[in-house]
Write a protein that holds these residues in place. Sequence first.
Motif, PDB file in Angstrom:
ATOM      1  N   ALA A   1      18.204 -34.910 -68.969  1.00  0.00           N
ATOM      2  CA  ALA A   1      17.943 -35.133 -70.399  1.00  0.00           C
ATOM      3  C   ALA A   1      16.541 -35.686 -70.604  1.00  0.00           C
ATOM      4  O   ALA A   1      15.819 -35.247 -71.517  1.00  0.00           O
ATOM      5  CB  ALA A   1      18.984 -36.088 -70.982  1.00  0.00           C
ATOM      6  N   ASP A   2      16.123 -36.629 -69.779  1.00  0.00           N
ATOM      7  CA  ASP A   2      14.776 -37.184 -69.896  1.00  0.00           C
ATOM      8  C   ASP A   2      13.714 -36.108 -69.694  1.00  0.00           C
ATOM      9  O   ASP A   2      12.766 -36.001 -70.475  1.00  0.00           O
ATOM     10  CB  ASP A   2      14.566 -38.309 -68.878  1.00  0.00           C
ATOM     11  CG  ASP A   2      15.329 -39.572 -69.205  1.00  0.00           C
ATOM     12  OD1 ASP A   2      15.746 -39.727 -70.381  1.00  0.00           O
ATOM     13  OD2 ASP A   2      15.524 -40.401 -68.302  1.00  0.00           O
ATOM     14  N   ALA A   3      13.863 -35.318 -68.644  1.00  0.00           N
ATOM     15  CA  ALA A   3      12.874 -34.277 -68.348  1.00  0.00           C
ATOM     16  C   ALA A   3      12.855 -33.203 -69.431  1.00  0.00           C
ATOM     17  O   ALA A   3      11.784 -32.745 -69.844  1.00  0.00           O
ATOM     18  CB  ALA A   3      13.170 -33.653 -66.986  1.00  0.00           C
ATOM     19  N   ALA A   4      14.029 -32.813 -69.923  1.00  0.00           N
ATOM     20  CA  ALA A   4      14.093 -31.792 -70.964  1.00  0.00           C
ATOM     21  C   ALA A   4      13.484 -32.295 -72.270  1.00  0.00           C
ATOM     22  O   ALA A   4      12.774 -31.553 -72.963  1.00  0.00           O
ATOM     23  CB  ALA A   4      15.541 -31.363 -71.185  1.00  0.00           C
ATOM     24  N   ALA A   5      13.733 -33.556 -72.617  1.00  0.00           N
ATOM     25  CA  ALA A   5      13.151 -34.114 -73.837  1.00  0.00           C
ATOM     26  C   ALA A   5      11.629 -34.188 -73.725  1.00  0.00           C
ATOM     27  O   ALA A   5      10.911 -33.889 -74.689  1.00  0.00           O
ATOM     28  CB  ALA A   5      13.733 -35.498 -74.114  1.00  0.00           C
ATOM     29  N   LEU A   6      11.137 -34.578 -72.563  1.00  0.00           N
ATOM     30  CA  LEU A   6       9.684 -34.625 -72.368  1.00  0.00           C
ATOM     31  C   LEU A   6       9.065 -33.238 -72.457  1.00  0.00           C
ATOM     32  O   LEU A   6       7.988 -33.061 -73.049  1.00  0.00           O
ATOM     33  CB  LEU A   6       9.348 -35.273 -71.026  1.00  0.00           C
ATOM     34  CG  LEU A   6       9.573 -36.779 -70.963  1.00  0.00           C
ATOM     35  CD1 LEU A   6       9.448 -37.263 -69.518  1.00  0.00           C
ATOM     36  CD2 LEU A   6       8.596 -37.509 -71.865  1.00  0.00           C
ATOM     37  N   ALA A   7       9.711 -32.235 -71.897  1.00  0.00           N
ATOM     38  CA  ALA A   7       9.204 -30.868 -71.975  1.00  0.00           C
ATOM     39  C   ALA A   7       9.181 -30.376 -73.416  1.00  0.00           C
ATOM     40  O   ALA A   7       8.200 -29.761 -73.862  1.00  0.00           O
ATOM     41  CB  ALA A   7      10.059 -29.941 -71.113  1.00  0.00           C
ATOM     42  N   ALA A   8      10.236 -30.670 -74.155  1.00  0.00           N
ATOM     43  CA  ALA A   8      10.283 -30.254 -75.558  1.00  0.00           C
ATOM     44  C   ALA A   8       9.217 -30.977 -76.370  1.00  0.00           C
ATOM     45  O   ALA A   8       8.541 -30.369 -77.221  1.00  0.00           O
ATOM     46  CB  ALA A   8      11.668 -30.526 -76.135  1.00  0.00           C
ATOM     47  N   ALA A   9       9.016 -32.263 -76.130  1.00  0.00           N
ATOM     48  CA  ALA A   9       7.990 -33.023 -76.859  1.00  0.00           C
ATOM     49  C   ALA A   9       6.594 -32.504 -76.520  1.00  0.00           C
ATOM     50  O   ALA A   9       5.723 -32.453 -77.394  1.00  0.00           O
ATOM     51  CB  ALA A   9       8.109 -34.504 -76.524  1.00  0.00           C
TER      52      ALA A   9
ATOM     53  N   SER B   1      22.475 -29.815 -76.695  1.00  0.00           N
ATOM     54  CA  SER B   1      21.848 -29.793 -78.013  1.00  0.00           C
ATOM     55  C   SER B   1      20.364 -30.079 -77.881  1.00  0.00           C
ATOM     56  O   SER B   1      19.923 -30.740 -76.942  1.00  0.00           O
ATOM     57  CB  SER B   1      22.497 -30.819 -78.951  1.00  0.00           C
ATOM     58  OG  SER B   1      22.171 -32.130 -78.536  1.00  0.00           O
ATOM     59  N   CYS B   2      19.614 -29.561 -78.833  1.00  0.00           N
ATOM     60  CA  CYS B   2      18.172 -29.777 -78.878  1.00  0.00           C
ATOM     61  C   CYS B   2      17.779 -29.826 -80.348  1.00  0.00           C
ATOM     62  O   CYS B   2      18.067 -28.902 -81.106  1.00  0.00           O
ATOM     63  CB  CYS B   2      17.442 -28.647 -78.159  1.00  0.00           C
ATOM     64  SG  CYS B   2      15.641 -28.787 -78.237  1.00  0.00           S
ATOM     65  N   LEU B   3      17.147 -30.907 -80.742  1.00  0.00           N
ATOM     66  CA  LEU B   3      16.741 -31.092 -82.139  1.00  0.00           C
ATOM     67  C   LEU B   3      15.314 -31.591 -82.151  1.00  0.00           C
ATOM     68  O   LEU B   3      14.978 -32.572 -81.481  1.00  0.00           O
ATOM     69  CB  LEU B   3      17.663 -32.112 -82.827  1.00  0.00           C
ATOM     70  CG  LEU B   3      17.280 -32.539 -84.240  1.00  0.00           C
ATOM     71  CD1 LEU B   3      17.426 -31.364 -85.202  1.00  0.00           C
ATOM     72  CD2 LEU B   3      18.137 -33.700 -84.683  1.00  0.00           C
ATOM     73  N   VAL B   4      14.461 -30.892 -82.912  1.00  0.00           N
ATOM     74  CA  VAL B   4      13.074 -31.315 -83.073  1.00  0.00           C
ATOM     75  C   VAL B   4      12.940 -31.910 -84.459  1.00  0.00           C
ATOM     76  O   VAL B   4      13.257 -31.272 -85.458  1.00  0.00           O
ATOM     77  CB  VAL B   4      12.112 -30.131 -82.879  1.00  0.00           C
ATOM     78  CG1 VAL B   4      10.681 -30.560 -83.146  1.00  0.00           C
ATOM     79  CG2 VAL B   4      12.253 -29.563 -81.476  1.00  0.00           C
ATOM     80  N   ASP B   5      12.455 -33.159 -84.516  1.00  0.00           N
ATOM     81  CA  ASP B   5      12.283 -33.884 -85.771  1.00  0.00           C
ATOM     82  C   ASP B   5      10.851 -34.407 -85.815  1.00  0.00           C
ATOM     83  O   ASP B   5      10.551 -35.433 -85.207  1.00  0.00           O
ATOM     84  CB  ASP B   5      13.290 -35.033 -85.855  1.00  0.00           C
ATOM     85  CG  ASP B   5      13.205 -35.803 -87.167  1.00  0.00           C
ATOM     86  OD1 ASP B   5      12.645 -35.271 -88.142  1.00  0.00           O
ATOM     87  OD2 ASP B   5      13.706 -36.945 -87.198  1.00  0.00           O
ATOM     88  N   GLY B   6       9.980 -33.669 -86.488  1.00  0.00           N
ATOM     89  CA  GLY B   6       8.571 -34.040 -86.492  1.00  0.00           C
ATOM     90  C   GLY B   6       8.003 -33.821 -85.108  1.00  0.00           C
ATOM     91  O   GLY B   6       8.048 -32.723 -84.564  1.00  0.00           O
ATOM     92  N   LEU B   7       7.464 -34.856 -84.503  1.00  0.00           N
ATOM     93  CA  LEU B   7       6.939 -34.770 -83.139  1.00  0.00           C
ATOM     94  C   LEU B   7       7.937 -35.278 -82.105  1.00  0.00           C
ATOM     95  O   LEU B   7       7.635 -35.324 -80.919  1.00  0.00           O
ATOM     96  CB  LEU B   7       5.631 -35.562 -83.025  1.00  0.00           C
ATOM     97  CG  LEU B   7       4.440 -34.999 -83.815  1.00  0.00           C
ATOM     98  CD1 LEU B   7       3.244 -35.923 -83.682  1.00  0.00           C
ATOM     99  CD2 LEU B   7       4.091 -33.594 -83.354  1.00  0.00           C
ATOM    100  N   ASP B   8       9.123 -35.654 -82.540  1.00  0.00           N
ATOM    101  CA  ASP B   8      10.156 -36.150 -81.631  1.00  0.00           C
ATOM    102  C   ASP B   8      11.099 -35.017 -81.233  1.00  0.00           C
ATOM    103  O   ASP B   8      11.435 -34.154 -82.039  1.00  0.00           O
ATOM    104  CB  ASP B   8      10.983 -37.259 -82.274  1.00  0.00           C
ATOM    105  CG  ASP B   8      10.202 -38.541 -82.459  1.00  0.00           C
ATOM    106  OD1 ASP B   8       9.197 -38.725 -81.756  1.00  0.00           O
ATOM    107  OD2 ASP B   8      10.604 -39.349 -83.316  1.00  0.00           O
ATOM    108  N   ALA B   9      11.531 -35.048 -79.992  1.00  0.00           N
ATOM    109  CA  ALA B   9      12.520 -34.091 -79.490  1.00  0.00           C
ATOM    110  C   ALA B   9      13.728 -34.882 -79.002  1.00  0.00           C
ATOM    111  O   ALA B   9      13.586 -35.838 -78.239  1.00  0.00           O
ATOM    112  CB  ALA B   9      11.930 -33.266 -78.359  1.00  0.00           C
TER     113      ALA B   9
END
Length: 123
Positions: free
Chosen positions: A52-60, A88-96
Amino acid sequence: MWSRHGPAGLLDELGAGAALALASATGALLLGMLVVGAGTASIAQARAAAAADAAALAAADAVAGYADGSPCGLAQAVAAASGARLDSCLVDGLDARVTTAVAVGPLTASAAAIAGPPAVSAP
């Protein structure tokens, strides 16, 4: 009263040692299985959190323009490379925000992570 094998009351307890040994071995086996199961679940939870950490960083990184591709597509690829499923994956502004899961036998260990630029506080 004595018999040739000792006191008569002891004859009733023949085989009790075998039953006690069997019960002790069964208890040790069950305790061992519990420890192994808890360790396996703990490892799966750690794998889900790391994915989850790695995927969130990649999305951000994709949202910020540091990586090519769609944010959730990159998150999916990173989660899969980590041995997890992207739930799940949600992009909110610059946050993933992502949630991943790792199968543990019939159960599932899941974790969520948020990545993005640091919050700017007013001086």
